[in-house]
Design an enzyme around this catalytic site. Structure first.
Site, PDB file in Angstrom:
ATOM      1  N   GLY A  23      -2.004 -12.660  19.763  1.00  0.00           N
ATOM      2  CA  GLY A  23      -1.105 -13.429  20.629  1.00  0.00           C
ATOM      3  C   GLY A  23      -1.825 -13.847  21.901  1.00  0.00           C
ATOM      4  O   GLY A  23      -1.250 -13.799  22.998  1.00  0.00           O
ATOM      5  N   GLY A  48      -5.776 -20.069  14.378  1.00  0.00           N
ATOM      6  CA  GLY A  48      -4.533 -20.846  14.385  1.00  0.00           C
ATOM      7  C   GLY A  48      -3.678 -20.379  15.530  1.00  0.00           C
ATOM      8  O   GLY A  48      -3.369 -19.197  15.628  1.00  0.00           O
ATOM      9  N   HIS A  49      -3.370 -21.280  16.440  1.00  0.00           N
ATOM     10  CA  HIS A  49      -2.433 -20.880  17.484  1.00  0.00           C
ATOM     11  C   HIS A  49      -1.252 -21.835  17.473  1.00  0.00           C
ATOM     12  O   HIS A  49      -1.400 -23.036  17.347  1.00  0.00           O
ATOM     13  CB  HIS A  49      -3.070 -20.779  18.866  1.00  0.00           C
TER      14      HIS A  49
HETATM   15  P1  IMP Z   1     -12.968 -16.640   7.460  1.00  0.00           P
HETATM   16  O1  IMP Z   1     -13.177 -16.638   8.926  1.00  0.00           O
HETATM   17  O2  IMP Z   1     -12.050 -17.728   6.983  1.00  0.00           O
HETATM   18  O3  IMP Z   1     -14.253 -16.597   6.692  1.00  0.00           O
HETATM   19  O4  IMP Z   1     -12.198 -15.281   7.063  1.00  0.00           O
HETATM   20  C1  IMP Z   1     -12.799 -13.991   7.184  1.00  0.00           C
HETATM   21  C2  IMP Z   1     -11.771 -12.959   7.601  1.00  0.00           C
HETATM   22  O5  IMP Z   1     -11.353 -13.224   8.932  1.00  0.00           O
HETATM   23  C3  IMP Z   1     -10.502 -12.964   6.753  1.00  0.00           C
HETATM   24  O6  IMP Z   1     -10.019 -11.624   6.661  1.00  0.00           O
HETATM   25  C4  IMP Z   1      -9.539 -13.805   7.572  1.00  0.00           C
HETATM   26  O7  IMP Z   1      -8.200 -13.494   7.288  1.00  0.00           O
HETATM   27  C5  IMP Z   1      -9.938 -13.370   8.966  1.00  0.00           C
HETATM   28  N1  IMP Z   1      -9.647 -14.396  10.015  1.00  0.00           N
HETATM   29  C6  IMP Z   1     -10.365 -15.493  10.290  1.00  0.00           C
HETATM   30  N2  IMP Z   1      -9.832 -16.160  11.328  1.00  0.00           N
HETATM   31  C7  IMP Z   1      -8.765 -15.448  11.719  1.00  0.00           C
HETATM   32  C8  IMP Z   1      -7.819 -15.604  12.795  1.00  0.00           C
HETATM   33  O8  IMP Z   1      -7.874 -16.544  13.600  1.00  0.00           O
HETATM   34  N3  IMP Z   1      -6.860 -14.652  12.876  1.00  0.00           N
HETATM   35  C9  IMP Z   1      -6.817 -13.586  12.019  1.00  0.00           C
HETATM   36  N4  IMP Z   1      -7.678 -13.389  11.031  1.00  0.00           N
HETATM   37  C10 IMP Z   1      -8.649 -14.305  10.874  1.00  0.00           C
END
Ligand code: IMP
Length: 413
Positions: A23, A48-49
């Protein structure tokens, strides 16, 4: 607020302490008003916000949340991997809502372009991992890993090349991608995206390192928006269930080309409990009705993928480690009100030599904290919970989120 601002100084980074989704947007929104420049330093459209513009909810992935403040200079640093159609869409959405970010947007020429084929490779690697190890990482499938792989392999195409003709370069990459992964690059589609971005972003791709140093030299105040969080850091996170960038304060400075000594404060953001999307260890995870209750009360569904988040309790050693790595000067503990119905609140305090979780159970407060704006008005047990975090991490809890509303925040000192 004034007291807090003077304790932050001119360069403040907001860095998540857990697995993302702490958050961070709310404290950024609160502070951006008082800063001249807002910057994102690394990651990509995996972040993502949720942003409310004129009463309408939007999920942004690449632009810093502070971009909503019309006075702010907006910087996208060299550490990012940019999916251009997503960026263009965000710029247009804001424009439709009456906010023109383009004239004050500066994109680093060192940032890498993330192509559609990176997404295809991401999906393919996930399937291969799942087939080999029984499960993938649970990536967002936004192509993040493959884009950083290209960067590290020195095969990437950077924003600085956007102004030129990239047809030959892309065709070369397409050959390699086909040979290495069997993925067919849709060159016409990729070139179309490049040409749209070239038209819209003309003049916006610059030397952001030089720009930031000049602005800081002029006495401007800079707010750095960290993406993802410490436990997802490529080096210090729960490898291999991490993202592919450096999500710490040091990573943010590296992504922006700023020296460590320029950082005057670093706000660590942690939920009052803990969540995770994707696979990987989560020692304090709770399933069943308690996990479901936290998920429903906290609205814990991924902003980028819509996946239900795994929910659980704080794990103190993680907060301590994040405080060490990032040099936190302040805590922002978010979503305290989500715990309002809990009888007791377990906190993980370590692991036994046999690998069993050690817990301490703190008393719950069983009354609403929603919308409370002063620490003194919090129930005694809630104050105790926050002091417990403070005592064991050595970092003051300066900001406390108590609800979804913009004003639902306690600001201390
Ligand atoms: P990637 O960054 O898409 O390669 O994902 C790698 C890991 O980071 C996965 O477990 C995603 O769910 C997590 N992840 C990536 N970006 C976010 C974020 O902004 N919030 C929460 N988890 C994230």
């Amino acid at each position: 607020m004034q007291k807090l601002l003077s304790s932050l100084g001119p360069v403040c980074a907001i860095i998540g302490a857990q697995w993302g989704d702490e958050g961070k947007g709310k404290v950024i929104d609160l502070l951006a008003e008082h800063f001249d420049v807002v910057a994102r330093a690394c990651g990509g459209a995996n972040a993502g916000h949720t942003i409310v513009v004129n009463g309408k909810k939007h999920v942004f992935h690449l632009l810093p949340s502070g971009a909503l403040h019309p006075h702010a200079t907006v910087v996208i640093g060299g550490g990012l991997v940019l999916h251009l159609p997503t960026l263009l869409e965000e710029i247009r959405t804001l424009r439709e809502a009456g906010i023109d970010v383009l004239p004050r947007l500066f994109i680093s020429e060192e940032a890498h372009i993330l192509f559609e084929f990176h997404k295809a490779i991401d999906g393919m690697l996930e399937e291969q991992r799942a087939a080999k190890r029984g499960k993938g990482i649970g990536t967002t499938r936004r192509g993040i890993g493959p884009a950083y792989m290209d960067k590290a392999a020195r095969l990437g195409i950077r924003m600085g090349s956007l102004a030129g003709d990239l047809t030959a370069e892309l065709s070369l990459r397409a050959d390699m991608v086909k040979r290495m992964y069997g993925v067919e690059v849709k060159q016409a589609e990729e070139l179309q995206h490049l040409s749209e971005a070239r038209a819209l972003l003309a003049g916006r791709v610059v030397d952001t390192v030089g720009l930031l140093h000049r602005l800081l030299g002029e006495g401007k105040m800079l707010l750095i928006e960290g993406a993802q969080a410490t436990l997802l850091d490529l080096d210090h996170g729960t490898y291999p269930f991490v993202t592919s960038s450096s999500t710490t304060a040091a990573g943010a400075l590296q992504g922006l080309g700023l020296p460590p000594r320029c950082l005057t404060s670093c706000i660590g953001v942690a939920k009052a409990y803990c969540t995770r999307v994707g696979e990987g260890e989560f020692l304090t995870e709770v399933q069943g009705p308690t996990g479901d209750r936290l998920r429903e009360r906290g609205g814990e569904y991924g902003a980028t993928t819509g996946r239900p988040r795994r929910c659980g309790w704080l794990h103190l050693p993680d907060l301590q480690r994040a405080a060490q790595i990032n040099g936190y000067t302040h805590w922002n503990i978010t979503k305290l009100d989500v715990l309002d119905e809990e009888e007791t609140i377990p906190v993980g305090i370590g692991v036994t030599p046999e690998g069993r979780l050690k817990e301490e159970k703190l008393p719950g407060w069983k009354q609403s904290t929603e919308g409370i704006t002063s620490f003194e008005k919090l129930p005694r047990a809630a104050q105790h919970y926050l002091s417990f975090i403070e005592k064991h991490t050595g970092v003051p809890v300066s900001l406390i989120g108590t609800g979804q509303e913009r004003g639902a925040m306690i600001i201390r000192g």
